[in-house]
Design a protein around this motif. Structure first.
Motif, PDB file in Angstrom:
ATOM      1  N   GLY A  78      -2.143   3.918  -0.463  1.00  0.00           N
ATOM      2  CA  GLY A  78      -3.037   2.614  -0.609  1.00  0.00           C
ATOM      3  C   GLY A  78      -3.767   2.635  -2.131  1.00  0.00           C
ATOM      4  O   GLY A  78      -4.838   1.985  -2.466  1.00  0.00           O
ATOM      5  N   PHE A 137      -5.401  -5.831   6.297  1.00  0.00           N
ATOM      6  CA  PHE A 137      -6.404  -4.979   5.052  1.00  0.00           C
ATOM      7  C   PHE A 137      -6.507  -3.646   5.308  1.00  0.00           C
ATOM      8  O   PHE A 137      -6.790  -2.686   4.431  1.00  0.00           O
ATOM      9  N   ASN A 154      -2.313   0.723   3.997  1.00  0.00           N
ATOM     10  CA  ASN A 154      -2.369   1.271   2.758  1.00  0.00           C
ATOM     11  C   ASN A 154      -1.527   0.589   1.823  1.00  0.00           C
ATOM     12  O   ASN A 154      -1.868   0.150   0.669  1.00  0.00           O
ATOM     13  N   GLN A 172      -2.775  -2.661   0.793  1.00  0.00           N
ATOM     14  CA  GLN A 172      -3.817  -2.465  -0.212  1.00  0.00           C
ATOM     15  C   GLN A 172      -3.234  -2.115  -1.625  1.00  0.00           C
ATOM     16  O   GLN A 172      -3.947  -2.667  -2.521  1.00  0.00           O
ATOM     17  N   GLU A 180     -12.297  -3.526   7.982  1.00  0.00           N
ATOM     18  CA  GLU A 180     -11.223  -3.022   7.246  1.00  0.00           C
ATOM     19  C   GLU A 180     -11.176  -3.951   6.061  1.00  0.00           C
ATOM     20  O   GLU A 180     -11.071  -3.455   4.900  1.00  0.00           O
ATOM     21  N   PHE A 194     -11.650  -2.687   1.837  1.00  0.00           N
ATOM     22  CA  PHE A 194     -10.643  -3.163   1.054  1.00  0.00           C
ATOM     23  C   PHE A 194     -11.181  -3.865   0.009  1.00  0.00           C
ATOM     24  O   PHE A 194     -11.007  -3.606  -1.098  1.00  0.00           O
TER      25      PHE A 194
END
Length: 639
Positions: free
Chosen positions: A17, A281, A284, A287, A338, A342
Motif C-alpha cells: 500500500g 480502503f 493495500n 491504497q 479504514e 487511508f
C-alpha cells in the motif's frame, strides 16, 4: 526495459500500500526488449485464472497474447512488440468461475470516446511544458495568505458544439482562460475529467481513473489547457472522486471475477443512493491505486490541487443508508476506520511528494480537524469546503427580507467556527441544479431586487473570512438553474442587468485581489472583528477585516433589507476620514446609487464599542466597503 530489482521492489511496495507511483509499474508503457520496440502491459488481477491482452492488433483473440503471472499476489505482465501509441486494447480475464470478461485497463492513460469502452495506449512524456515560471512561483507562495477565488466549471455545459458534442481542451483554452482571467479569478476548478461512461454523471461516476475523458480530447490536449492556464496566471484545481466508482461492466467492478477494488461485504461496498461501489480502503493495493492516482494528476498534469469529492461518504459507514443497511465498526461506532486511516496516509504521501499543492475536502459534517495536519490528529487536508456557511447563507438569502430579522443568526453564526478549519466558501454546481434554482433565481423580490440581493450576497461572501468559489453562470446572473445538457445562456449578456452583474463580479474581484485585508489573515482570528452583529431589527451587520498592515483595515457594512438609511451611525476603530471604496449599490452595477461619495469624517463619540463613529448612507440590499484614507488633525498632532 524494466530493471528486475526495481520491479520487485515496486511490486513489494504496491502490495504494502506504499507505492506512490504505481501507474509507472502497471498499465501500458512503451518499452524496448531484446532490441524490439513495443508496449509493456501489467495488470493486477490476483483472482484471475488467465489474463490476455486483446485488441484490433490480434482480432480480440485472447489466445494470441496471454500474460504471465509475475508473482503469487496477482500481477500479470507481458511485452508485445510492434505496438505503438494509439493502440486500442482491453484485458480478457478468465474468472475463477470460468467466465471470460473484457475489462478496460484500470491504469490506462487514455480511452475511447463513449459509447466505446476500450483503453488506448498513450505515453506520459509526449508533451513539453512551458509553465516553469508558474511552478517556481507556486513553490514560494503561501496560499493561506494569498487571494484565492475559484471559478468552478463543467466544460461540456459551459459551451458546446451541440448536445453531447463538445469542443477540444485546446479550444476551451482559447475561450475559457481569457474569460476567467478578465473576471479576476485566481483559479479554475474543473468538474472531474476522468473517463466516465454517462455524461450526466458530470464525471463523478468514473471508469478510467487515470484516463482523461476523450470527450474533450487527448491527455496532451488537457496538458495544453493546464499549461495555458498557468501561463496566464490561473491555477487549476480538479475534482477527484476516491469515494466510489460506477458499476459499468468494463470498469473496476468485480475486476477479476471477485470483489477486488470494492469491499466484499455489500453493506460496506454499496452506495445505494448513487448506485455505485465503495473502494476497499483497507486493501493495500487499493491504497496504492488511489494515492498514486492523486499524485498522477498533480505531477503529470501540473495541477495545483485536488478537490476531494464526498469525503463524508468515505468517513461514515451509514452515509446515505437506512437502518439495517450498514454495520457498526469494531468499536461500535459508525466511522469507517479504514477510510480514516487511508485518508491520513494518502494526504501525508501527497504533501511529501508535492508540498505546494492544495488538497480540499468537500466534507459536509462536523468531523473535527479536517484541514489540520495528521501529526496533531487531523485528516491532513489543507482546506475544507464550508458547507455550514453555504447552507446558512442560502437559507437566509432566499427569505423575503421582511422575515430575515427573525433568522439573523444565519449570517453571524459562521464566525463562531470560522477559524476551526481552513475554509473555502463554496457556491458550487450542487446548489444550482435539480430544482434548486439558479443563484439569481433563489433571490426574493422583483426583478431589481433579485439582482440587488445577488450583489449583496456576493459582496458579503467576498468580505467573509475564507477563500471563495462560485459556479459558472453565477457571475452574470444565469436565470435558469444549471442545465447539464445545454450550455450557459450567454445571450443574457445582451441585457443590461446581466452585463452589469458580470462587470460587478469583475470589479468585486479587483477589490478583493487589491485588498490584503480580505485574504491575508483569512485563517486567523485577528483578521476579523465584529463592529455590530446584533442589529437584527434592520438586518444590518458591520465588521472589520484586518491585514498584517494596520493601515489596510477595511470596514464592511451590509444591509439585507430594501430600506435606505441616511445618517446611519457606524462605530469605527480609528479616527480620521473614511472613504467608500466600493458599493454594491452603485448605478454602474444596476444599483440605486445610494452611495457615499464624500469623505466620512469620524465623530469623537463612542458607538458600537468603538471610540468614535461615522454617519453614512446605508444602501438598500447593499454592501459598502470603507477604508480610512486620512488621519484626523488630532492624530497628526499626536505624531
Amino acid at each position: 526495459m524494466v530493471n528486475n530489482t526495481t520491479l520487485e521492489h515496486d511490486i513489494y511496495l504496491f502490495h504494502q500500500g506504499n507505492l506512490r507511483y504505481s501507474y509507472k509499474l502497471l498499465g501500458a508503457h512503451p518499452d524496448t526488449q531484446d532490441g524490439e520496440q513495443g508496449i509493456r502491459f501489467a495488470v493486477w488481477a490476483p483472482n484471475a485464472k488467465q489474463v490476455s491482452v486483446v485488441g484490433d492488433f490480434n482480432q480480440w483473440d485472447g489466445r494470441e497474447h496471454p500474460m504471465e503471472r509475475f508473482n503469487d499476489n496477482g500481477i500479470w505482465m507481458t511485452f508485445i512488440p510492434n505496438l505503438d501509441q494509439g493502440t486500442i486494447y482491453k484485458y480478457e480475464i478468465l474468472t475463477p468461475h470460468g467466465h471470460l470478461r473484457l475489462k478496460a485497463d484500470p491504469y490506462a492513460f487514455s480511452s475511447e470516446l463513449r459509447p466505446e469502452t476500450a483503453s488506448v495506449v498513450h505515453p506520459l512524456d509526449n508533451y513539453t511544458w512551458s509553465d516553469d515560471e508558474w511552478m517556481r512561483e507556486r513553490k514560494a507562495k503561501n496560499p493561506y495568505e494569498s487571494p484565492m477565488s475559484i471559478y468552478e466549471i463543467h466544460l461540456g455545459s459551459w459551451k458546446y458544439i451541440e448536445p453531447e458534442v463538445f469542443y477540444n481542451f485546446r479550444e476551451y483554452a482559447e475561450w475559457v482562460i481569457p474569460y476567467v482571467k478578465n473576471l479576476g479569478y485566481t483559479h479554475i476548478e474543473l468538474l472531474p475529467i476522468m473517463e466516465h461512461p454517462f455524461d450526466r454523471s458530470w464525471g463523478y461516476q468514473i471508469t478510467g481513473y487515470y484516463s482523461v475523458t476523450a470527450r474533450y480530447g487527448s491527455p496532451d490536449d488537457f496538458k495544453y489547457f493546464v499549461d495555458q492556464c498557468h501561463q496566464n496566471g490561473l491555477g487549476v484545481i480538479l475534482d477527484w472522486v476516491p469515494g466510489h466508482f460506477c458499476k459499468d461492466e468494463h470498469g473496476l467492478r468485480r475486476f477479476d471475477g471477485e470483489a477486488l477494488y470494492e469491499y466484499e461485504n455489500p453493506s460496506k461496498a454499496e452506495k445505494t443512493q448513487w448506485g455505485t461501489l465503495t473502494f476497499d480502503f483497507g486493501r493495500n493495493e487499493v491504497q496504492s491505486f488511489l494515492t498514486s492516482n492523486a499524485i498522477y494528476w498533480l505531477k503529470e498534469y501540473h495541477l495545483d490541487g485536488l478537490r476531494v469529492d464526498a469525503v463524508a461518504s468515505m468517513l461514515y459507514l451509514d452515509f446515505g443508508k437506512e437502518e439495517g443497511e450498514w454495520e457498526l465498526n469494531e468499536y461500535g461506532g459508525r466511522e469507517n476506520l479504514e477510510a480514516v486511516e487511508f485518508i491520513k496516509k494518502m494526504n501525508e504521501a501527497i504533501f511529501e511528494e508535492i508540498p505546494d499543492t492544495l488538497m480540499m475536502a468537500e466534507e459536509s459534517t462536523s468531523w473535527p480537524l479536517v484541514s489540520a495536519p495528521t501529526y496533531i490528529g487531523g485528516l491532513g487536508f489543507n482546506y475544507k469546503w464550508n458547507m455550514g456557511w453555504m447552507n446558512d447563507m442560502l437559507k437566509y438569502i432566499e427569505m423575503d427580507p421582511i422575515h430575515r430579522k427573525y433568522h439573523h443568526n444565519l449570517i453571524t453564526f459562521s464566525l463562531m467556527y470560522a477559524y476551526s478549519e481552513n475554509f473555502v466558501l463554496p457556491i458550487s454546481h450542487d446548489e444550482v441544479v435539480h430544482g434548486k434554482k439558479s443563484l439569481l433565481n433563489k433571490m426574493p423580490g422583483d426583478y431589481w431586487q433579485k439582482f440587488a440581493n445577488l450583489r449583496a450576497f456576493l459582496a458579503y461572501m467576498y468580505a467573509h473570512p475564507g477563500k471563495k468559489l462560485l459556479f459558472m453562470g453565477g457571475e452574470f446572473g444565469q436565470f435558469d438553474e444549471w442545465k447539464d445538457l445545454e450550455d450557459l445562456d450567454w445571450e443574457l449578456l445582451d441585457y443590461d442587468s446581466h452585463n452589469n452583474t458580470l462587470n460587478y463580479v469583475k470589479q468585486l474581484h479587483q477589490l478583493y485581489r487589491d485588498t490584503p485585508a480580505l485574504w491575508e489573515l483569512d485563517h486567523k482570528e485577528e483578521g476579523f472583528f465584529w463592529i455590530d452583529p446584533n442589529n437584527y431589527e434592520q438586518s444590518i451587520v458591520s465588521f472589520a477585516r484586518n491585514s498584517r498592515t494596520s493601515n489596510d483595515q477595511l470596514i464592511v457594512v451590509c444591509n439585507f433589507t430594501p430600506q435606505v438609511y441616511h445618517d446611519y451611525k457606524v462605530g469605527v476603530p480609528k479616527h480620521g476620514s473614511y472613504k467608500e471604496i466600493f458599493s454594491s449599490d452603485a448605478e454602474q452595477y444596476g444599483g440605486s446609487g445610494q452611495t457615499n461619495g464624500l469623505p466620512l469624517h469620524t465623530i469623537p463619540e463612542p458607538w458600537q464599542g468603538q471610540d468614535q463613529h461615522i454617519t453614512m448612507t446605508i444602501p438598500p440590499l447593499g454592501v459598502s466597503f470603507l477604508k480610512r484614507t486620512s488621519v484626523s488633525k488630532e492624530e497628526n498632532h499626536e505624531k
